[in-house]
Design a protein around this motif. Structure first.
Motif, short mmCIF file in Angstrom:
data_model
loop_
_atom_site.label_atom_id
_atom_site.label_comp_id
_atom_site.label_asym_id
_atom_site.label_seq_id
_atom_site.Cartn_x
_atom_site.Cartn_y
_atom_site.Cartn_z
N SER A 142 -53.87 -0.84 -27.57
CA SER A 142 -54.46 -0.38 -28.83
C SER A 142 -53.39 0.11 -29.81
O SER A 142 -53.59 0.06 -31.02
CB SER A 142 -55.47 0.73 -28.56
N GLU A 143 -52.24 0.57 -29.31
CA GLU A 143 -51.18 1.01 -30.20
C GLU A 143 -50.58 -0.17 -30.96
O GLU A 143 -50.22 -0.06 -32.13
CB GLU A 143 -50.09 1.74 -29.41
N LEU A 144 -50.49 -1.32 -30.30
CA LEU A 144 -50.03 -2.52 -30.98
C LEU A 144 -51.02 -2.94 -32.06
O LEU A 144 -50.64 -3.42 -33.12
CB LEU A 144 -49.81 -3.65 -29.98
N ALA A 145 -52.29 -2.78 -31.76
CA ALA A 145 -53.32 -3.10 -32.75
C ALA A 145 -53.15 -2.22 -33.99
O ALA A 145 -53.33 -2.67 -35.12
CB ALA A 145 -54.71 -2.93 -32.15
N ALA A 146 -52.80 -0.96 -33.80
CA ALA A 146 -52.57 -0.04 -34.92
C ALA A 146 -51.35 -0.48 -35.74
O ALA A 146 -51.33 -0.39 -36.97
CB ALA A 146 -52.39 1.38 -34.41
N PHE A 147 -50.32 -0.97 -35.05
CA PHE A 147 -49.13 -1.49 -35.74
C PHE A 147 -49.51 -2.67 -36.63
O PHE A 147 -48.99 -2.81 -37.74
CB PHE A 147 -48.09 -1.92 -34.71
N LEU A 148 -50.42 -3.50 -36.16
CA LEU A 148 -50.87 -4.63 -36.96
C LEU A 148 -51.53 -4.17 -38.25
O LEU A 148 -51.34 -4.77 -39.31
CB LEU A 148 -51.85 -5.49 -36.15
N ASP A 149 -52.33 -3.12 -38.17
CA ASP A 149 -52.98 -2.58 -39.37
C ASP A 149 -51.94 -2.18 -40.42
O ASP A 149 -52.08 -2.49 -41.61
CB ASP A 149 -53.84 -1.37 -39.01
N ALA A 150 -50.89 -1.48 -39.97
CA ALA A 150 -49.84 -1.03 -40.89
C ALA A 150 -49.09 -2.22 -41.49
O ALA A 150 -48.77 -2.24 -42.68
CB ALA A 150 -48.88 -0.10 -40.17
N SER A 151 -48.83 -3.23 -40.66
CA SER A 151 -48.12 -4.41 -41.14
C SER A 151 -48.96 -5.20 -42.13
O SER A 151 -48.44 -5.79 -43.08
CB SER A 151 -47.73 -5.30 -39.95
N ASP A 152 -50.26 -5.21 -41.91
CA ASP A 152 -51.16 -5.90 -42.84
C ASP A 152 -51.10 -5.26 -44.22
O ASP A 152 -51.18 -5.95 -45.24
CB ASP A 152 -52.58 -5.87 -42.28
N ASP A 153 -50.95 -3.93 -44.27
CA ASP A 153 -50.81 -3.25 -45.55
C ASP A 153 -49.56 -3.72 -46.30
O ASP A 153 -49.56 -3.87 -47.52
CB ASP A 153 -50.75 -1.74 -45.35
N ILE A 154 -48.48 -3.95 -45.54
CA ILE A 154 -47.24 -4.44 -46.15
C ILE A 154 -47.46 -5.83 -46.73
O ILE A 154 -46.99 -6.15 -47.83
CB ILE A 154 -46.10 -4.45 -45.12
N MET A 155 -48.17 -6.68 -45.98
CA MET A 155 -48.47 -8.02 -46.48
C MET A 155 -49.29 -7.95 -47.77
O MET A 155 -49.04 -8.72 -48.71
CB MET A 155 -49.21 -8.82 -45.41
N ASP A 156 -50.25 -7.06 -47.81
CA ASP A 156 -51.05 -6.89 -49.04
C ASP A 156 -50.16 -6.50 -50.21
O ASP A 156 -50.35 -7.00 -51.34
CB ASP A 156 -52.12 -5.83 -48.82
#
Length: 202
Positions: A132-146
């Motif tokens: 689940s911690e990796l899933a949280a990292f994905l959320d943060a990275s998605d913000d960078i992509m946005d």
């Protein structure tokens, strides 16, 4: 039964890795105006489709309805991610020998390409581990992509944009492709992180 469970989960993760590779090759084709790399992505889509069908068939072998539904959504998401890589490769092939992007957009698109590859790789690890911690990292990275997508849009809509409407449209659509790829990677991780390896053994 444990070996069967591990095999099913890893087939989904392997498919995620294949999609990430397709995006890596598509990004090279886009940034380098490389027709051979673009063709590799486009012709490789049929092999990816076969892998998707095989993966879905194995995942559907479980009798757990929750797992079945998650598997169907996961494979569908990966299919859409693969389609986005193909769209990028086709854009590169269509404009060859010219570059699709002007020089001033190379850096943000290189960043988007690398981030997309990282997101696919991280999603693969979430599928394998349920972390689940990796899933949280994905959320943060998605913000960078946005943020990168918004920066591209701001650039091509400047009053002094010198490259014309067609190039602005191409850049916007390609940027949206990367943004959607990231969104799908996050959605995939969210869905699969709630399923344990024990669930897939059912």
């Amino acid at each position: 039964m444990g070996k069967v469970k591990h095999h099913r989960l890893d087939r989904l993760a392997d498919l995620c890795r294949q999609v990430g590779e397709a995006m890596r090759h598509a990004s090279v084709a886009l940034l380098d105006a490389d027709p051979a790399m673009a063709e590799k992505v486009i012709t490789g889509d049929s092999a990816l489709a076969r892998s998707r069908a095989e993966c879905e068939e194995q995942l559907l072998a479980t009798t757990d309805l929750r797992v079945v539904l998650t598997a169907v959504h996961a494979v569908d998401t990966l299919e859409r991610m693969g389609d986005l890589a193909v769209h990028i490769a086709r854009a590169a092939r269509r404009r060859y020998p010219a570059h699709v992007l002007p020089d001033e957009l190379r850096v943000p698109f290189a960043d988007m390409g690398q981030l997309a590859i990282t997101l696919a790789s991280t999603a693969e690890q979430v599928v394998r581990t349920g972390d689940s911690e990796l899933a949280a990292f994905l959320d943060a990275s998605d913000d960078i992509m946005d943020d990168l997508h918004r920066a591209v849009f701001a650039t091509v809509t400047r009053e002094d944009w010198p490259h014309g409407v067609a190039t602005a449209v191409d850049a916007t659509v390609l940027s949206q492709n990367y943004e959607r790829f990231a969104d799908y990677a996050v959605a995939l991780a969210r869905r699969t992180s709630v399923i344990s390896r024990r669930d897939l053994a059912a």
